[in-house]
Design a protein around this motif. Structure first.
Motif, PDB file in Angstrom:
ATOM      1  N   THR A  63       0.673  -0.550   0.246  1.00  0.00           N
ATOM      2  CA  THR A  63      -0.101  -0.313  -0.100  1.00  0.00           C
ATOM      3  C   THR A  63       0.547   1.295  -0.035  1.00  0.00           C
ATOM      4  OG1 THR A  63      -0.009  -0.067   2.561  1.00  0.00           O
ATOM      5  CG2 THR A  63      -1.593  -1.215   1.078  1.00  0.00           C
ATOM      6  N   HIS A  64       2.244   1.425   0.508  1.00  0.00           N
ATOM      7  CA  HIS A  64       3.184   2.485   0.668  1.00  0.00           C
ATOM      8  C   HIS A  64       4.193   1.929   1.439  1.00  0.00           C
ATOM      9  CE1 HIS A  64       1.778   2.544   5.329  1.00  0.00           C
ATOM     10  NE2 HIS A  64       2.759   2.839   5.056  1.00  0.00           N
ATOM     11  N   ALA A  65       5.555   2.147   1.012  1.00  0.00           N
ATOM     12  CA  ALA A  65       6.816   1.560   0.638  1.00  0.00           C
ATOM     13  C   ALA A  65       6.959   2.210   2.289  1.00  0.00           C
ATOM     14  CB  ALA A  65       7.944   2.234  -0.131  1.00  0.00           C
ATOM     15  N   HIS A  66       6.305   2.729   3.694  1.00  0.00           N
ATOM     16  CA  HIS A  66       7.280   3.143   4.754  1.00  0.00           C
ATOM     17  C   HIS A  66       7.844   1.151   4.825  1.00  0.00           C
ATOM     18  CE1 HIS A  66       5.422   6.427   5.824  1.00  0.00           C
ATOM     19  NE2 HIS A  66       6.038   6.433   5.079  1.00  0.00           N
ATOM     20  N   ASN A  67       8.887   1.426   5.727  1.00  0.00           N
ATOM     21  CA  ASN A  67       9.377   0.291   5.947  1.00  0.00           C
ATOM     22  C   ASN A  67       8.979  -0.930   6.638  1.00  0.00           C
ATOM     23  OD1 ASN A  67      10.334   1.637   8.200  1.00  0.00           O
ATOM     24  ND2 ASN A  67      11.075   0.144   9.088  1.00  0.00           N
ATOM     25  N   ASP A  68       7.752  -0.251   7.204  1.00  0.00           N
ATOM     26  CA  ASP A  68       7.679  -1.407   8.257  1.00  0.00           C
ATOM     27  C   ASP A  68       6.305  -2.051   7.484  1.00  0.00           C
ATOM     28  OD1 ASP A  68       5.820   1.114   8.439  1.00  0.00           O
ATOM     29  OD2 ASP A  68       3.949   0.182  10.172  1.00  0.00           O
ATOM     30  N   VAL A 143     -12.682  -2.357   1.721  1.00  0.00           N
ATOM     31  CA  VAL A 143     -11.048  -1.393   1.226  1.00  0.00           C
ATOM     32  C   VAL A 143     -10.061  -1.237   2.214  1.00  0.00           C
ATOM     33  CG1 VAL A 143     -12.209   1.204   1.922  1.00  0.00           C
ATOM     34  CG2 VAL A 143     -10.793   1.132   0.389  1.00  0.00           C
ATOM     35  N   LEU A 144      -9.076  -1.662   1.088  1.00  0.00           N
ATOM     36  CA  LEU A 144      -8.159  -2.076   2.114  1.00  0.00           C
ATOM     37  C   LEU A 144      -6.735  -1.156   1.550  1.00  0.00           C
ATOM     38  CD1 LEU A 144      -7.362  -5.381   0.709  1.00  0.00           C
ATOM     39  CD2 LEU A 144      -7.552  -5.097   3.154  1.00  0.00           C
ATOM     40  N   THR A 145      -7.155   0.367   3.662  1.00  0.00           N
ATOM     41  CA  THR A 145      -6.233   1.613   3.102  1.00  0.00           C
ATOM     42  C   THR A 145      -4.972   1.399   3.916  1.00  0.00           C
ATOM     43  OG1 THR A 145      -7.772   1.984   5.382  1.00  0.00           O
ATOM     44  CG2 THR A 145      -9.136   2.639   3.258  1.00  0.00           C
ATOM     45  N   GLY A 146      -4.016   0.634   3.902  1.00  0.00           N
ATOM     46  CA  GLY A 146      -2.771   1.131   4.419  1.00  0.00           C
ATOM     47  C   GLY A 146      -3.020   1.543   5.579  1.00  0.00           C
ATOM     48  N   ASP A 147      -1.832   3.082   5.247  1.00  0.00           N
ATOM     49  CA  ASP A 147      -1.959   3.776   6.211  1.00  0.00           C
ATOM     50  C   ASP A 147      -2.876   5.359   6.067  1.00  0.00           C
ATOM     51  OD1 ASP A 147      -0.457   1.879   8.343  1.00  0.00           O
ATOM     52  OD2 ASP A 147       1.561   3.463   8.280  1.00  0.00           O
ATOM     53  N   THR A 148      -3.600   4.893   4.974  1.00  0.00           N
ATOM     54  CA  THR A 148      -4.466   6.339   4.671  1.00  0.00           C
ATOM     55  C   THR A 148      -5.524   6.707   5.850  1.00  0.00           C
ATOM     56  OG1 THR A 148      -4.115   6.285   2.106  1.00  0.00           O
ATOM     57  CG2 THR A 148      -5.602   7.100   2.869  1.00  0.00           C
ATOM     58  N   LEU A 149      -5.993   6.070   5.144  1.00  0.00           N
ATOM     59  CA  LEU A 149      -7.404   6.140   6.731  1.00  0.00           C
ATOM     60  C   LEU A 149      -7.388   4.683   8.078  1.00  0.00           C
ATOM     61  CD1 LEU A 149     -10.050   7.148   7.170  1.00  0.00           C
ATOM     62  CD2 LEU A 149     -11.174   5.835   5.714  1.00  0.00           C
ATOM     63  N   PHE A 150      -7.553   5.099   8.794  1.00  0.00           N
ATOM     64  CA  PHE A 150      -8.150   4.537  10.875  1.00  0.00           C
ATOM     65  C   PHE A 150      -9.491   4.819  10.845  1.00  0.00           C
ATOM     66  CE2 PHE A 150      -3.070   5.074   9.971  1.00  0.00           C
ATOM     67  CZ  PHE A 150      -2.801   3.853  10.374  1.00  0.00           C
ATOM     68  N   ARG A 151      -9.550   3.883  11.555  1.00  0.00           N
ATOM     69  CA  ARG A 151     -10.240   3.826  13.004  1.00  0.00           C
ATOM     70  C   ARG A 151     -10.222   4.922  13.367  1.00  0.00           C
ATOM     71  NH1 ARG A 151     -12.227  -1.060  16.049  1.00  0.00           N
ATOM     72  NH2 ARG A 151     -10.527  -0.314  17.341  1.00  0.00           N
ATOM     73  N   GLY A 152     -10.789   6.440  13.125  1.00  0.00           N
ATOM     74  CA  GLY A 152     -10.794   7.534  13.980  1.00  0.00           C
ATOM     75  C   GLY A 152     -10.128   9.086  13.170  1.00  0.00           C
ATOM     76  N   GLY A 153      -9.093   8.270  12.180  1.00  0.00           N
ATOM     77  CA  GLY A 153      -8.692   9.049  11.283  1.00  0.00           C
ATOM     78  C   GLY A 153      -8.024   9.004  10.328  1.00  0.00           C
ATOM     79  N   PRO A 154      -7.787   9.727   9.719  1.00  0.00           N
ATOM     80  CA  PRO A 154      -6.177   9.782   8.624  1.00  0.00           C
ATOM     81  C   PRO A 154      -5.253   9.283   8.917  1.00  0.00           C
ATOM     82  CG  PRO A 154      -6.819  12.322   8.617  1.00  0.00           C
ATOM     83  CD  PRO A 154      -7.619  11.692   9.615  1.00  0.00           C
ATOM     84  N   GLY A 155      -4.244   8.614   8.190  1.00  0.00           N
ATOM     85  CA  GLY A 155      -2.806   7.852   8.549  1.00  0.00           C
ATOM     86  C   GLY A 155      -2.072   9.628   8.898  1.00  0.00           C
ATOM     87  N   VAL A 184     -13.531  -0.858   7.009  1.00  0.00           N
ATOM     88  CA  VAL A 184     -12.190   0.214   6.109  1.00  0.00           C
ATOM     89  C   VAL A 184     -11.718  -1.175   6.505  1.00  0.00           C
ATOM     90  CG1 VAL A 184     -10.664   1.754   6.828  1.00  0.00           C
ATOM     91  CG2 VAL A 184     -13.332   2.379   5.591  1.00  0.00           C
ATOM     92  N   ARG A 185     -10.984  -1.900   6.220  1.00  0.00           N
ATOM     93  CA  ARG A 185      -9.917  -2.649   6.768  1.00  0.00           C
ATOM     94  C   ARG A 185      -7.712  -1.629   6.459  1.00  0.00           C
ATOM     95  NH1 ARG A 185     -11.808  -8.001   7.019  1.00  0.00           N
ATOM     96  NH2 ARG A 185     -13.946  -8.073   5.906  1.00  0.00           N
ATOM     97  N   PRO A 186      -7.445  -0.847   7.939  1.00  0.00           N
ATOM     98  CA  PRO A 186      -5.961  -0.467   7.903  1.00  0.00           C
ATOM     99  C   PRO A 186      -5.280  -1.028   7.554  1.00  0.00           C
ATOM    100  CG  PRO A 186      -7.404  -0.066   9.702  1.00  0.00           C
ATOM    101  CD  PRO A 186      -8.262  -1.007   9.005  1.00  0.00           C
ATOM    102  N   GLY A 187      -3.555  -0.418   8.320  1.00  0.00           N
ATOM    103  CA  GLY A 187      -2.469  -0.784   8.074  1.00  0.00           C
ATOM    104  C   GLY A 187      -2.500  -1.700   9.892  1.00  0.00           C
ATOM    105  N   HIS A 188      -3.005  -0.473   9.753  1.00  0.00           N
ATOM    106  CA  HIS A 188      -2.678  -0.744  11.762  1.00  0.00           C
ATOM    107  C   HIS A 188      -4.062  -0.765  12.297  1.00  0.00           C
ATOM    108  CE1 HIS A 188       1.318   0.054  11.316  1.00  0.00           C
ATOM    109  NE2 HIS A 188       1.439   1.371  10.202  1.00  0.00           N
ATOM    110  N   GLY A 189      -4.126  -1.113  13.785  1.00  0.00           N
ATOM    111  CA  GLY A 189      -5.587  -1.112  14.820  1.00  0.00           C
ATOM    112  C   GLY A 189      -7.091  -1.634  13.815  1.00  0.00           C
ATOM    113  N   GLY A 190      -7.640  -1.617  14.176  1.00  0.00           N
ATOM    114  CA  GLY A 190      -9.123  -2.543  13.967  1.00  0.00           C
ATOM    115  C   GLY A 190      -9.853  -1.426  13.059  1.00  0.00           C
TER     116      GLY A 190
END
Length: 209
Positions: A63-68, A143-155, A184-190
């Motif tokens: 979804t993007h190239a941050h090392n994690d 939608v698999l959102t990586g670190d663009t959108l989380f529960r509670g706000g943007p990345g 919304v299934r993000p890169g971190h969290g619920g």
């Protein structure tokens, strides 16, 4: 067989701009019992291979190239023969983690990937990173959102290669236009839904990130 989205959580570190933080990452596996696509090969290729359980891996999508989000991608690709796919705008970030290994293919806005009878449509959503993408899977109401959108706000947009107005434009134009019940299934969290996040757009803009 019916396609589904499986979740594996892996742990490691995220490093950028001279800092390093411990993180838990969501590794999403989209497919059925026969084949799958991995979205964000984070930290532990062996754990991802175990979670695949013998399924044929069709692609490793970043979804993007941050090392994690990419640290295990080359090892996973080498073990399975699957190509690593990345939006070219994130190549400068990719090279910081894997200077001697290029991705195997590019992602582009509107591109489609098919696995287990469902289609993943690439949405270019810059802001958190220049080449950030989300993957819309309408058949799975996801939608698999990586670190663009989380529960509670943007990345986060407080580090190099990121921009807050850009991520807001991406979320407003590419994500909040999806059906409200879309998971919304993000890169971190619920997980959350588009409908749960959409009413808060103006709050995010007023608060800034």
């Amino acid at each position: 067989m019916t396609a589904r989205v499986d979740l594996l959580v892996t742990s490691g570190t995220f490093s950028l701009d001279g800092g390093t933080w411990d993180v838990d990452n969501n590794v999403w596996i989209v497919g059925d019992d026969e084949e799958a696509i991995v979205v964000d090969a984070a930290h532990d290729a062996d754990a991802i291979i175990a979670a695949l359980g013998g399924r044929t891996l069709r692609a490793v999508v970043c979804t993007h190239a941050h090392n994690d989000h990419i640290d295990a991608a080359p090892a996973l690709a080498d073990a399975t023969g699957a190509p690593v796919l990345l939006h070219p705008d994130d190549l400068p970030l990719w090279k910081r983690t894997h200077p001697g290994r290029a991705p195997d293919g590019e992602l582009a806005d509107g591109q489609t990937l098919t696995v287990a009878g469902v289609t993943l449509t690439v949405l270019h959503t810059p802001g958190h990173a220049p080449g950030a993408v989300c993957l819309h899977v309408p058949e799975l109401v996801t939608v698999l959102t990586g670190d663009t959108l989380f529960r509670g706000g943007p990345g986060a947009t407080g580090r190099s290669f990121s921009d807050f107005p850009t991520i807001i434009d991406s979320i407003r134009g590419r994500l909040l236009t999806l059906p409200p019940r879309t998971l919304v299934r993000p890169g971190h969290g619920g997980t959350t839904t588009i409908g749960a996040e959409a009413p808060h757009l103006q709050e995010w803009i007023d608060r800034g990130h």
